[in-house]
Design an enzyme around this catalytic site. Structure first.
Site, PDB file in Angstrom:
ATOM      1  N   HIS A 231     -23.624 102.709  64.304  1.00 52.91           N
ATOM      2  CA  HIS A 231     -22.815 103.647  63.293  1.00 52.91           C
ATOM      3  C   HIS A 231     -23.711 103.463  61.774  1.00 52.91           C
ATOM      4  O   HIS A 231     -24.608 102.946  61.839  1.00 52.91           O
ATOM      5  CB  HIS A 231     -21.678 102.951  62.937  1.00 52.91           C
TER       6      HIS A 231
ATOM      7  N   ASP B 124     -23.531 103.523  57.597  1.00 59.10           N
ATOM      8  CA  ASP B 124     -22.755 103.144  56.642  1.00 59.10           C
ATOM      9  C   ASP B 124     -22.553 104.203  55.781  1.00 59.10           C
ATOM     10  O   ASP B 124     -23.379 105.097  55.184  1.00 59.10           O
ATOM     11  CB  ASP B 124     -23.198 101.806  55.705  1.00 59.10           C
TER      12      ASP B 124
ATOM     13  N   HIS C 136     -27.402 101.547  63.256  1.00 60.74           N
ATOM     14  CA  HIS C 136     -27.532 100.348  63.235  1.00 60.74           C
ATOM     15  C   HIS C 136     -26.581 100.091  64.215  1.00 60.74           C
ATOM     16  O   HIS C 136     -25.513 100.474  64.212  1.00 60.74           O
ATOM     17  CB  HIS C 136     -27.993  99.654  62.142  1.00 60.74           C
TER      18      HIS C 136
ATOM     19  N   ARG D  33     -23.307  84.413  65.700  1.00 56.95           N
ATOM     20  CA  ARG D  33     -23.665  84.961  64.450  1.00 56.95           C
ATOM     21  C   ARG D  33     -22.908  85.278  63.641  1.00 56.95           C
ATOM     22  O   ARG D  33     -21.522  85.441  63.799  1.00 56.95           O
ATOM     23  CB  ARG D  33     -24.433  86.320  64.884  1.00 56.95           C
TER      24      ARG D  33
END
Ligand code: GA4
Length: 336
Positions: free
Chosen positions: A206, A208, A263, A273
């Site tokens: 996507h 931002d 990204h 993570r």
């Protein structure tokens, strides 16, 4: 997060493991914020990639570490406790579902509004024993990251030779700035062994919607950016640095000179993570259109004017991977 069996894993998107050529790793632009000519490297990075890493940023490591510890405290709570802080509306705790339109990922998260009055009560009340510790870790971190974002946006304006130098930063400095903050937890996915040669999507591809996004993660990689040739480049994790993404609104403000970068995040079979992202957005009523000083002579404005509220409303009707700017382009010239 509940452990899933192989058939259940099939509900998540996976992709064939892809290794880009090693030379790509040298390409991620690094900006030293303390360098006298940081503005030039910021502009170059935003034009070429829409992405860069920031070192010598001035944000105290203590704030980063404290928030990371508090976030782990939260995500390690029993599922029933975490669920009390959700589902996201869009703020609050969420697991697997991302946004309102059917996207899923190997992730759990907390989404917060950064307006000091409404740093989501919903997600903080689960810390009944120590809500203030978590709240102050979030507030200290956000305050420091905001300050760095203002500086970066002012250096951008300098580098673009546009005036006044707060033309971009004032949208985030405004007390009505519609910014938000996300803590993302990607648990390890040991079952991935069964999907040999494949990776599970933690957060699907996507761009931002906001002006800029400021990302910091622990030392587990997984973050990938999309290169011009369509290849995905894995960004080596660096817990001491920040990564900046140009958002859709900044692409419009710069009339496509800066690119909002696609990204995504891949899950890791062994390592957890944890990332924290500040999304700097303008006030809801702010008009977003190419800045006159950035539309050169003989050039056309590529986008129709819209308010951030209009863009946000339309973004929340879209799926993650959609091209949200398409609707606001003036012609079929696509700057991506
Ligand atoms: C992507 C950037 C931010 O994480 C976010 C996301 C939002 C959400 O998770 O609720 C969205 C996504 C993001 C863009 C399209 C819509 C809205 C999920 C989704 C499918 C908080 C944001 O502002 O936009």
């Amino acid at each position: 997060m509940v452990v899933l069996s192989r058939p259940a894993l099939d509900h998540f998107s996976h992709i064939k493991t892809y290794k880009p050529p090693a030379t790509y790793f040298n390409e991620i632009p690094v900006v030293d914020l303390s360098h006298p000519d940081a503005k030039t490297s910021i502009v170059r990075a935003c034009e070429d990639f829409g992405f860069f890493k920031v070192v010598n940023h001035g944000v105290p490591m203590e704030f980063m570490n404290n928030l990371e510890a508090e976030a782990f405290n939260f995500f390690n709570l029993p599922q029933s406790e975490k669920d009390r802080a959700g589902p996201p509306d869009p703020f609050g705790y969420g697991s697997k579902r991302i946004g309102p339109n059917g996207d899923v990922g190997w992730i759990e998260y907390i989404l917060l509004n950064t307006n000091p009055d409404i740093i989501s009560q919903k997600s903080l009340f689960t810390f009944r024993e120590n809500p203030e510790i978590f709240r102050s870790a979030v507030e200290n971190y956000i305050a420091a990251v905001k300050k760095m974002s203002f500086e970066i946006l002012e250096l951008m304006a300098d580098g673009l030779r546009i005036e006044p130098r707060n033309v971009l930063s004032k949208m985030l400095r405004d007390e009505k700035s519609d910014s938000c903050f996300r803590l993302n937890h990607y648990p390890p996915c040991p079952e991935l062994g069964a999907l040999s040669g494949r990776n599970l999507i933690g957060f699907g591809e996507h761009t931002d919607p906001q002006i800029i996004s400021v990302l910091r993660s622990n030392n587990t990689s997984g973050f990938q950016i999309s290169l011009k040739d369509g290849a995905w480049l894995s960004v080596p994790a660096d817990q001491n640095s920040f990564f900046i993404n140009v958002g859709d609104s900044l692409q419009v403000l710069t009339n496509g000179k800066f690119k909002s970068l696609k990204h995504r995040v891949l899950a890791d079979p062994r390592k957890t993570r944890l990332s924290m992202i500040f999304f700097g957005g303008p006030p809801l009523s702010e008009k977003i259109a190419p800045l006159a000083s950035l539309v050169g002579e003989g050039e056309e404005s590529l986008y129709k004017e819209f308010t951030w509220w209009e863009y946000k409303k339309s973004a929340y009707k879209s799926r993650l991977a959609d091209n949200r700017l398409g609707l606001f382009e003036k012609s079929d010239i696509n700057p991506r």
